[in-house]
Write a protein that holds these residues in place. Structure first.
Motif, PDB file in Angstrom:
ATOM      1  N   ALA A   1       4.187   2.255  -9.595  1.00 21.90           N
ATOM      2  CA  ALA A   1       2.952   2.705  -8.964  1.00 21.90           C
ATOM      3  C   ALA A   1       1.788   1.866  -9.464  1.00 21.90           C
ATOM      4  O   ALA A   1       1.743   1.487 -10.635  1.00 21.90           O
ATOM      5  CB  ALA A   1       2.714   4.182  -9.269  1.00 21.90           C
TER       6      ALA A   1
ATOM      7  N   ARG B   1       3.145   4.200  -1.311  1.00 19.28           N
ATOM      8  CA  ARG B   1       3.356   4.884  -2.585  1.00 19.28           C
ATOM      9  C   ARG B   1       4.741   4.512  -3.108  1.00 19.28           C
ATOM     10  O   ARG B   1       5.628   4.153  -2.346  1.00 19.28           O
ATOM     11  CB  ARG B   1       3.246   6.393  -2.409  1.00 19.28           C
ATOM     12  CG  ARG B   1       1.863   6.838  -2.010  1.00 19.28           C
ATOM     13  CD  ARG B   1       1.774   8.363  -2.029  1.00 19.28           C
ATOM     14  NE  ARG B   1       0.508   8.824  -1.511  1.00 19.28           N
ATOM     15  CZ  ARG B   1      -0.627   8.827  -2.187  1.00 19.28           C
ATOM     16  NH1 ARG B   1      -0.651   8.375  -3.416  1.00 19.28           N
ATOM     17  NH2 ARG B   1      -1.732   9.267  -1.640  1.00 19.28           N
TER      18      ARG B   1
ATOM     19  N   ASP C   1      -4.233   1.932  -7.338  1.00 18.27           N
ATOM     20  CA  ASP C   1      -4.891   2.188  -6.053  1.00 18.27           C
ATOM     21  C   ASP C   1      -4.045   3.059  -5.123  1.00 18.27           C
ATOM     22  O   ASP C   1      -4.383   3.245  -3.966  1.00 18.27           O
ATOM     23  CB  ASP C   1      -5.222   0.864  -5.357  1.00 18.27           C
ATOM     24  CG  ASP C   1      -3.980   0.051  -5.004  1.00 18.27           C
ATOM     25  OD1 ASP C   1      -2.843   0.504  -5.283  1.00 18.27           O
ATOM     26  OD2 ASP C   1      -4.150  -1.050  -4.447  1.00 18.27           O
ATOM     27  N   GLY C   2      -2.938   3.592  -5.626  1.00 16.02           N
ATOM     28  CA  GLY C   2      -2.066   4.428  -4.798  1.00 16.02           C
ATOM     29  C   GLY C   2      -0.910   3.659  -4.191  1.00 16.02           C
ATOM     30  O   GLY C   2       0.024   4.242  -3.660  1.00 16.02           O
TER      31      GLY C   2
ATOM     32  N   THR D   1       1.619   3.601   5.348  1.00 15.00           N
ATOM     33  CA  THR D   1       1.805   4.538   4.251  1.00 15.00           C
ATOM     34  C   THR D   1       2.422   5.824   4.785  1.00 15.00           C
ATOM     35  O   THR D   1       2.516   6.035   5.995  1.00 15.00           O
ATOM     36  CB  THR D   1       0.463   4.841   3.556  1.00 15.00           C
ATOM     37  OG1 THR D   1      -0.400   5.459   4.506  1.00 15.00           O
ATOM     38  CG2 THR D   1      -0.175   3.581   3.016  1.00 15.00           C
TER      39      THR D   1
ATOM     40  N   SER E   1       2.024   0.316  -4.593  1.00 10.91           N
ATOM     41  CA  SER E   1       3.080   0.055  -5.567  1.00 10.91           C
ATOM     42  C   SER E   1       3.431  -1.424  -5.597  1.00 10.91           C
ATOM     43  O   SER E   1       3.097  -2.184  -4.687  1.00 10.91           O
ATOM     44  CB  SER E   1       4.319   0.897  -5.267  1.00 10.91           C
ATOM     45  OG  SER E   1       4.803   0.637  -3.971  1.00 10.91           O
TER      46      SER E   1
ATOM     47  N   SER F   1       0.823  -1.205   0.000  1.00  9.80           N
ATOM     48  CA  SER F   1       0.000   0.000   0.000  1.00  9.80           C
ATOM     49  C   SER F   1       0.859   1.258   0.000  1.00  9.80           C
ATOM     50  O   SER F   1       0.345   2.364  -0.151  1.00  9.80           O
ATOM     51  CB  SER F   1      -0.929   0.003   1.219  1.00  9.80           C
ATOM     52  OG  SER F   1      -0.163  -0.028   2.410  1.00  9.80           O
TER      53      SER F   1
END
Length: 160
Positions: free
Chosen positions: A96, A14, A99-100, A147, A102, A12
């Motif tokens: 990426a 970035r 869904d934001g 995150t 990676s 999740s």
């Protein structure tokens, strides 16, 4: 022939944060048993950065020196292994996701001197465990990714 290793992890995080964690070279040793990593060149990181993973206890062990030969933040990094015991290369790519989060793809091709080529499958299996553990340790905190904004992410593959 050499041992070929491939590890893929979705997170999740970035892409920029996954990259930052993967290129925190000293932290690699936190997830690899009996290993300490030391960067031997001054910052900032770039092509030409050299670091050494020392695995062992006391004088019993070996150095795995590596040099960054491709540096394309926050997308791709490639290292050449230049040791007397372990040779080859390692690289990772961070992409990426929609869904934001990676995806991290880690690949290695290595050769352990003194180990017969007939053992490449065993070396590859051990490498997948060791390097998978390292990638997981870098991407996940206490069993789950966090995150950049502090929100919890998915559960680590190790914790499942």
């Amino acid at each position: 022939m050499t041992a070929q290793i491939s590890i893929v992890r979705d997170t999740s995080l970035r892409a920029a944060e996954a990259w930052r964690r993967l290129t925190d070279w000293e932290r690699h040793g936190d997830s690899v048993p009996l290993t300490r990593v030391t960067v031997t060149t001054p910052p900032p990181d770039a092509a030409g950065t050299v670091f050494v993973a020392r695995t062992g206890i006391g004088r019993c062990g070996f150095d795995d020196p590596m040099e960054v030969v491709a540096w394309q933040p926050p997308r791709r990094c490639r290292m050449e292994k230049r040791g007397r015991v372990v040779t080859g290369w390692a690289e990772f790519e961070v992409r990426a996701l929609g869904d934001g989060g990676s995806r991290v793809e880690w690949r290695e091709e290595l050769r352990v001197r003194g180990v017969p080529r007939a053992a490449d499958r065993v070396v590859a299996a051990a490498g997948r465990w060791v390097f998978g553990r390292a990638v997981d340790g870098l991407l996940y905190d206490a069993g789950g990714a966090v995150t950049e904004d502090g929100t919890p992410g998915e559960t680590s593959p190790q914790a499942q």
